[in-house]
Scaffold this active site. Structure first.
Site, short mmCIF file in Angstrom:
data_model
loop_
_atom_site.label_atom_id
_atom_site.label_comp_id
_atom_site.label_asym_id
_atom_site.label_seq_id
_atom_site.Cartn_x
_atom_site.Cartn_y
_atom_site.Cartn_z
N TYR A 138 26.51 36.07 36.64
CA TYR A 138 26.24 37.34 37.05
C TYR A 138 24.76 37.72 36.76
O TYR A 138 24.32 37.35 35.58
CB TYR A 138 27.03 38.68 36.70
CG TYR A 138 28.51 38.33 37.28
CD1 TYR A 138 28.68 38.41 38.60
CD2 TYR A 138 29.49 38.49 36.63
CE1 TYR A 138 29.96 38.12 39.39
CE2 TYR A 138 31.01 38.22 37.08
CZ TYR A 138 31.03 38.33 38.54
OH TYR A 138 32.28 38.20 39.10
N ASP A 206 38.41 41.80 49.60
CA ASP A 206 38.49 41.46 48.02
C ASP A 206 39.15 42.36 47.23
O ASP A 206 38.11 43.12 46.71
CB ASP A 206 37.12 40.55 47.79
CG ASP A 206 37.06 40.36 46.29
OD1 ASP A 206 38.17 40.13 45.83
OD2 ASP A 206 36.26 39.77 46.08
#
Length: 296
Positions: A138, A206
Site C-alpha cells: 500500500y 468488496d
C-alpha cells in the site's frame, strides 16, 4: 472432502449454572443461517437452575512460515497439532456463537505489505500479493488490523441489487478490526461485527466488515455503528476514506461506496455475513463453479 472437513470442526462451550459449577459441551460446527447458529444456550434445567454458556473454540492451530518475508516465496501456512496442513479460508470455523466470529489477520495494523490468503493455491496460505511479478505494498500504512472472515465468499456471479447491481469480488469477506492492539499475520482473533461498508472496486463489490476484538479494552462499549462514533470518533469515516483513496497514488480512480456512502449497521453486517457464508457453502459443495479457486 471440503464439506467433510467442515463437519469435523468442533466447538467447545463453557457452561456455568447459578451455583458456579462449570462443565463443557461439544457441538459440531455446520453451516446454518446466523439466526439459527448464534448460540446462547440460556435455558432452565429440570431443577429450575439457570444455565448460560459461552463459546470457546480452541482450534490448536499452528502457524508456520516458509521463505523470507517480503519475497515472492514467502508463505504462512496453517497446521493442526498433528502437522497436517489446514486452510485458513475453509477449515477455520466462521462462528463461535453469541454473535462472535473468527477473524484471521492478514495485514497487521500500521504495516503496508499487501498480504492476503492465496485463494488459488492448495491450503490457501497467506502470501504477499503481486502485480506484474513484483510484490505489492500500500502507498501508506493501514491503520487497523485487516483480514478475512473464514468460510465466506463473495460470489462473482451474483449481482447485489442493493449496491448498484455490483457483483462479488470472488474473495472471502474482508474485516477491518479497530482495536488498539496490533495483530500478527495469521493470528485468529475473536471479534464481534459492528457495521459494514459496501466498497465498489472497479465495479466489484468488496465488503468491509467493521469489527472489534473481544480482547480490546473498549469491546464491551461498542455494539453497533453508533457506538463506534461515540467511542472511536471519526474511525468509520477514516476507514471509508482510506479504502476510497489508497489507489489514487498509483494513478487509479478512487473507489466508490454504496449504501449512501455510509457504514450500514450491525444487523446489516450480519446479513452480509450470512449471505456470504451461504455462498461459500455452495462453493465447497461444488454446486457453483470454483474456477481457479482452491477448495483444499
Amino acid at each position: 472432502m471440503a464439506t467433510a472437513r467442515v463437519l469435523a470442526a468442533g466447538m467447545l462451550h463453557e457452561c456455568s449454572n447459578t451455583h458456579g459449577a462449570s462443565f463443557l459441551l461439544r457441538q459440531s460446527s455446520f453451516i446454518l443461517p446466523i439466526k439459527h447458529q448464534s448460540i446462547n444456550f440460556s435455558r432452565r434445567a429440570s431443577s429450575k437452575r439457570a444455565f448460560t454458556c459461552k463459546s470457546l473454540y480452541k482450534p490448536e492451530i499452528q502457524i508456520k512460515q516458509e521463505g523470507e518475508p517480503q519475497t515472492l516465496d514467502y508463505r504462512v501456512f496453517f497446521h493442526d497439532k498433528s502437522g497436517k496442513k489446514l486452510s485458513p479460508w475453509h477449515d477455520v470455523p466462521l462462528q463461535l456463537g453469541d454473535g462472535v466470529f473468527n477473524f484471521i489477520v492478514e495485514i497487521p495494523k500500521e504495516t503496508s505489505a499487501k498480504m492476503e490468503v492465496a485463494t488459488d493455491e492448495p491450503y490457501t496460505p497467506i502470501k504477499q500479493d503481486t502485480k506484474k511479478g513484483k510484490l505489492r505494498f500500500y502507498p501508506y500504512n493501514i491503520n487497523w488490523n485487516y483480514g478475512l472472515l473464514p468460510q465466506t465468499w463473495e460470489d462473482p456471479t451474483v449481482a447485489n441489487s442493493e449496491v448498484e447491481g455490483a457483483f462479488g469480488d470472488n474473495d472471502p469477506v474482508d474485516v477491518v478490526e479497530i482495536g488498539e492492539r496490533q495483530g500478527k499475520i495469521g493470528e485468529i482473533l475473536k471479534v464481534k461485527p459492528l457495521g459494514a461498508l459496501a466498497m465498489i472496486d472497479e465495479g466489484e463489490l468488496d465488503w468491509k466488515i467493521v469489527a472489534i476484538s473481544l480482547d480490546d479494552p473498549k469491546a464491551s462499549l461498542v455494539n453497533d455503528v453508533g457506538d463506534v462514533e461515540k467511542h472511536f470518533p471519526g474511525t468509520l469515516t477514516a476507514i471509508r476514506d482510506w479504502f476510497r483513496d489508497y489507489k489514487i497514488p498509483d494513478g487509479k480512480p478512487a473507489n466508490k461506496f454504496g449504501l449512501g456512502n455510509k457504514a450500514a449497521n450491525k444487523d446489516y453486517a450480519l446479513k452480509v455475513i450470512t449471505e456470504t457464508n451461504e455462498a461459500w457453502a455452495k462453493l465447497v459443495k461444488r454446486t457453483v463453479p470454483a474456477g481457479e479457486l482452491s477448495l483444499l
